[in-house]
Motif scaffolding. Structure first.
Motif, PDB file in Angstrom:
ATOM      1  N   GLU A   1      42.708 -53.467  -3.392  1.00  0.00           N
ATOM      2  CA  GLU A   1      43.149 -52.296  -2.639  1.00  0.00           C
ATOM      3  C   GLU A   1      42.061 -51.237  -2.775  1.00  0.00           C
ATOM      4  N   SER A   2      42.300 -50.081  -2.204  1.00  0.00           N
ATOM      5  CA  SER A   2      41.442 -48.939  -2.493  1.00  0.00           C
ATOM      6  C   SER A   2      42.331 -47.733  -2.678  1.00  0.00           C
ATOM      7  N   THR A   3      41.837 -46.746  -3.377  1.00  0.00           N
ATOM      8  CA  THR A   3      42.645 -45.533  -3.552  1.00  0.00           C
ATOM      9  C   THR A   3      42.789 -44.786  -2.228  1.00  0.00           C
TER      10      THR A   3
ATOM     11  N   VAL B   1      38.679 -51.297  -4.693  1.00  0.00           N
ATOM     12  CA  VAL B   1      37.311 -51.223  -4.169  1.00  0.00           C
ATOM     13  C   VAL B   1      37.407 -50.606  -2.785  1.00  0.00           C
ATOM     14  N   ASP B   2      36.805 -49.452  -2.593  1.00  0.00           N
ATOM     15  CA  ASP B   2      36.784 -48.822  -1.268  1.00  0.00           C
ATOM     16  C   ASP B   2      35.594 -49.382  -0.500  1.00  0.00           C
TER      17      ASP B   2
ATOM     18  N   ALA C   1      28.665 -48.611  -1.356  1.00  0.00           N
ATOM     19  CA  ALA C   1      28.778 -49.131  -2.717  1.00  0.00           C
ATOM     20  C   ALA C   1      29.957 -50.084  -2.839  1.00  0.00           C
ATOM     21  N   GLY C   2      31.044 -49.749  -2.168  1.00  0.00           N
ATOM     22  CA  GLY C   2      32.209 -50.631  -2.200  1.00  0.00           C
ATOM     23  C   GLY C   2      31.963 -51.924  -1.448  1.00  0.00           C
TER      24      GLY C   2
ATOM     25  N   ALA D   1      34.014 -44.655 -10.158  1.00  0.00           N
ATOM     26  CA  ALA D   1      35.324 -44.008 -10.178  1.00  0.00           C
ATOM     27  C   ALA D   1      35.215 -42.547  -9.764  1.00  0.00           C
ATOM     28  N   ALA D   2      34.191 -41.872 -10.252  1.00  0.00           N
ATOM     29  CA  ALA D   2      34.003 -40.459  -9.898  1.00  0.00           C
ATOM     30  C   ALA D   2      33.747 -40.301  -8.405  1.00  0.00           C
ATOM     31  N   GLY D   3      33.109 -41.293  -7.786  1.00  0.00           N
ATOM     32  CA  GLY D   3      32.835 -41.244  -6.355  1.00  0.00           C
ATOM     33  C   GLY D   3      33.964 -41.752  -5.493  1.00  0.00           C
ATOM     34  N   GLY D   4      35.077 -42.160  -6.111  1.00  0.00           N
ATOM     35  CA  GLY D   4      36.238 -42.619  -5.362  1.00  0.00           C
ATOM     36  C   GLY D   4      36.161 -44.068  -4.914  1.00  0.00           C
ATOM     37  N   VAL D   5      35.125 -44.799  -5.325  1.00  0.00           N
ATOM     38  CA  VAL D   5      35.035 -46.212  -4.948  1.00  0.00           C
ATOM     39  C   VAL D   5      36.072 -47.021  -5.710  1.00  0.00           C
TER      40      VAL D   5
END
Length: 779
Positions: free
Chosen positions: A406-408, A446-447, A452-453, A766-770
């Motif tokens: 999934e992704s956030t 993983v976005d 990057a994702g 994680a900090a980048g939202g990936v």
């Protein structure tokens, strides 16, 4: 995936295009849609199917039999002769559980036994009479379907039987790839129906602390099937954005400021007002206009078809979905609802049953007896909602290592459908559809909408055996991960794509969920009271599509064991629903008959219905399937004149007086205790069942004794009964071993420990939202 040795009769030639089961030998003993469709699927994927005898066949019309059985090798014989065929797969559809000695006579074959109650449990082997209506009643699904001032309502297209057949076929192809210990498969119609039509109400009831003392709500979905200027159209509001856009669509933007009208619960509190506004708008527009305008808002919407109108739908015409029957070209039937590498299997002359590319039961004989069918497979599960959830969960229960991705930014929508308020801690871990369909997986985020994702996902794809997804086609294609790209990354990967309407055709980009394709396919047209609007059956399209997809994927994996080559499997949600609704097209093209809604009645049995008892909103279902059962009911009820009335001695006569019979039956049942009445009817040989509360079907005396539901202690949700695979190995080996993962629970384990990302990089991603463990936008 490791190759296994093959017996001589399967080791030489490559499988023809679209026929991954070529060379597999199947013996079928079928009685109804369930066994017949299991054999139909196996035959469509290339197996040689021998159908023995015609034992007590229960099909409503010859055209349906022609569809289910054409292309099979039909031969006379007895049940005892089935074992002599030395088949790799045996489909047995029996009226009750057989004895163990009989089942031991099939050697190493994968044997799938379809019965009403299963091979074990208090009702198995007891000769309990049943009908499709009484199965639906006992399953719990009737308790939530229908209108509050009318009897609970059954579905109209034998959905439970179709899904049992599809799950049986999928289980057969899986079992043939596993060890001997797990080759006997139990396929109970009751358990399948409970799973397929209850919408995980039992999970919701556990989360909400519901009480069985308060009857469940019964209502029409709102909005659902609505009248247009020239027909019917169906809606499904699957998200908060859909809710708001729908108000704009129907020209009521003023309600955007009204919290009731933008919420699911609020619409039901003001049901009449909301419905009047919807229909005031829909009646001013044609079906085509409504579908086009809804599509602009990406609101799931479809025409509500029947057996006549569906044939002219431009999407199905473009995809060539309805094809002439091989023996009767005037009879149109659905094509196989799956494609392999873009090729839809063609019905007709089959290749010889020797020297083809498949793996049989004997091919796995050198492996451990307790080997699970998909042990050693790595699966990337991008699936969402019920369809994607079930396929991944089944693969996990069958031994695969399943990574749910999934992704956030885009969590699985199944997480958002539940009874837990958004104010509760970690509410997104309590979605009923998520919990019901995601056991036996590890969860990562993983976005892949960012570079990057995408790089991470590509690395995961390179090391996977299977990739499954059921987004709309544009999602993966927009990020450069269509089949060509995925196949270039990993040529041995098997990719399962499950878009709503398929990868080609004019409706390719339409958004669709189960409710949408139930409306589109004709399932709604057949469900409902005869004098009322079409009614959503609410649920079966998803598990049918999931079973269809698992079958197609398992078939592709069977072929891949030999070749090592990757395959693109396409299994559209809508096409599986169209198979369940196929009797309408068969009746129209064979006989010019447009099938309509019958409510709880039956085209053959009479009387049949759902009747009140002495307890408020506690109902009993009964079916009189033949004249002997009618005489038994007349004697048991003691109702004056029934036993001696010649006009009621035949089913035709009873159907002609159905209103009268049902009114008198309702008056007779209304003063009796439900359980005692059902026991008396059963003792007289009359199919009967209690209309069980779907919220507590895990406490059903037969299902509970079978262990059909497994309690799991879940973070933030407490102890919840989760359904096991409804069709599973009798050994117990296809069990759930993991609870559903929380969002991103295994990021460090998989991306760090297995993919090799160090802690600093994981923290940066994680900090980048990936990566993450909390849906974006939640604080």
């Amino acid at each position: 995936m490791t190759a296994r040795p093959e017996p001589d009769h399967l080791a030489t030639a490559s499988a023809p295009a679209g026929q991954p089961l070529a060379g597999l030998r199947v013996a079928e003993w079928s009685r109804s849609i369930a066994g017949g469709y299991a054999g139909r699927m196996l035959r469509d994927a290339g197996a040689h199917v021998t159908r023995v005898g015609a034992p007590g066949v229960s099909l409503p019309r010859p055209a349906l039999a022609a569809y289910l059985h054409s292309g099979k090798d039909e031969r006379p014989g007895t049940l005892a002769e089935v074992a002599a065929l030395a088949a790799d797969v045996v489909i047995l559809e029996l009226p009750d559980a057989p004895d163990d000695e009989f089942l031991a006579g099939f050697g190493d074959a994968a044997v799938v036994v379809i019965t009403p109650w299963g091979l074990r449990g208090p009702w198995a082997g007891a000769g309990r009479p049943w009908s499709e209506l009484t199965i639906q009643a006992e399953s719990g699904s009737l308790s939530m379907r229908g209108l509050p001032d009318r009897p609970p309502l059954m579905t109209g297209s034998s959905e439970g039987l179709w899904i049992t057949g599809a799950m049986a076929a999928a289980a057969a192809v899986a079992a043939v790839q596993g060890g001997r210990a797990h080759r006997l498969v139990d396929a109970p119609v009751l358990e399948v129906t409970a799973y397929a039509t209850n919408l995980f109400q039992d999970i919701g009831a556990s989360l909400a602390g519901a009480s069985p003392a308060t009857p469940p709500a019964r209502h029409r979905l709102n909005p659902s099937v609505e009248p247009a200027a020239d027909g019917w159209v169906g809606f499904n509001l699957a998200s908060a954005q859909n809710h708001e856009d729908f108000l704009v669509l129907i020209e009521r933007p003023d309600w955007l400021a009204d919290p009731q009208m933008t919420s699911h619960a609020g619409r039901y509190q003001r049901y009449d007002e909301f419905t009047a506004a919807v229909r005031s708008w829909t009646r001013r527009h044609t079906v085509a206009e409504i579908v086009e305008q809804a599509a602009a808002f990406r609101i799931p919407c479809a025409p509500v078809h029947n057996g006549r109108t569906i044939l002219a739908d431009p999407h199905l015409v473009d995809r060539g979905f309805y094809q002439p029957n091989a023996l009767d070209p005037g009879l149109l039937e659905p094509a196989p609802p799956f494609l392999f590498d873009g090729v839809r299997p063609r019905r007709g002359q089959e290749p010889p049953p020797t020297g083809a590319a498949a793996t049989s039961a004997a091919a796995a004989a050198d492996g451990p007896d307790d080997a699970l069918p998909f042990a050693g497979l790595r699966v990337l599960d991008l699936g969402t909602w019920w369809v994607g959830g079930y396929v991944g969960t089944a693969l996990g229960a069958l031994g695969a290592d399943v990574l749910k991705v999934e992704s956030t930014r885009r969590v699985d929508g199944a997480r958002l459908a539940g009874l837990v308020p958004a104010t509760q801690d970690h509410w997104w871990e309590c979605g009923v559809f998520y919990l019901g369909g995601n056991s036996d997986k590890r969860g990562i985020t993983v976005d892949f909408s960012v570079a990057a994702g995408r790089d991470l996902l590509a690395r995961l794809i390179a090391d996977a055996d299977v990739l499954i997804e059921n987004y709309s086609p544009r999602v993966l294609e927009s990020v450069g991960l269509d089949w060509d790209a995925v196949h270039a990354i990993n040529p041995r990967l098997v990719m399962l794509r499950m878009p709503a309407f398929g990868l080609t055709g004019p409706r390719r980009s339409m958004v669709g969920y189960a409710q949408t394709v139930e409306q589109f396919s004709g399932l709604c047209w057949r469900t409902g009271y005869p004098d009322a609007d079409p009614h959503n059956p609410s649920g079966p399209a998803d598990p049918m599509a999931a079973a269809n997809s698992l079958f197609a994927l398992a078939s592709a994996l069977l072929a891949a064991r030999r070749t090592g080559a990757g395959t693109l499997v396409e299994s559209p949600l809508a096409e599986a629903a169209l198979v369940m609704a196929s009797e309408q097209v068969l009746a129209w093209t064979a006989d010019g008959v447009l099938l309509e809604r019958l409510g709880n009645r039956d085209a053959v049995a009479a009387p049949q219905g759902v009747f009140p008892t002495a307890e408020p909103d506690r109902w009993v279902a009964l079916t009189v399937a033949d004249d002997g059962q009618w005489r038994a009911l007349a004697a048991l009820s003691g109702l004056e004149g029934w036993a001696d009335d010649p006009g009621l001695a035949t089913a035709d006569g009873r159907r002609a007086r159905a209103d009268e019979l049902e009114a008198r039956l309702a008056a007779w049942t209304a003063g009796q205790e439900r359980g005692a009445l059902v026991d008396r009817l059963l003792a007289a040989g009359i199919p009967a069942g209690e209309v069980r509360d779907g919220r507590f079907v895990h406490d059903h005396p037969h299902l509970a004794a079978r262990g059909s539901y497994q309690p799991f202690e879940l973070p933030w949700a407490g102890t919840v009964p989760l359904p096991r695979l409804p069709v599973r190995a009798a050994s117990g080996g296809w069990a759930h071993r993991r609870r559903p993962p929380t969002l991103g629970e295994h990021n460090a384990e998989v991306l760090g420990g297995e993919l090799g990302l160090d802690e600093a990089l994981l923290a940066e991603l994680a900090a980048g939202g990936v990566l993450g463990t909390v849906p974006r936008g939640v604080t």
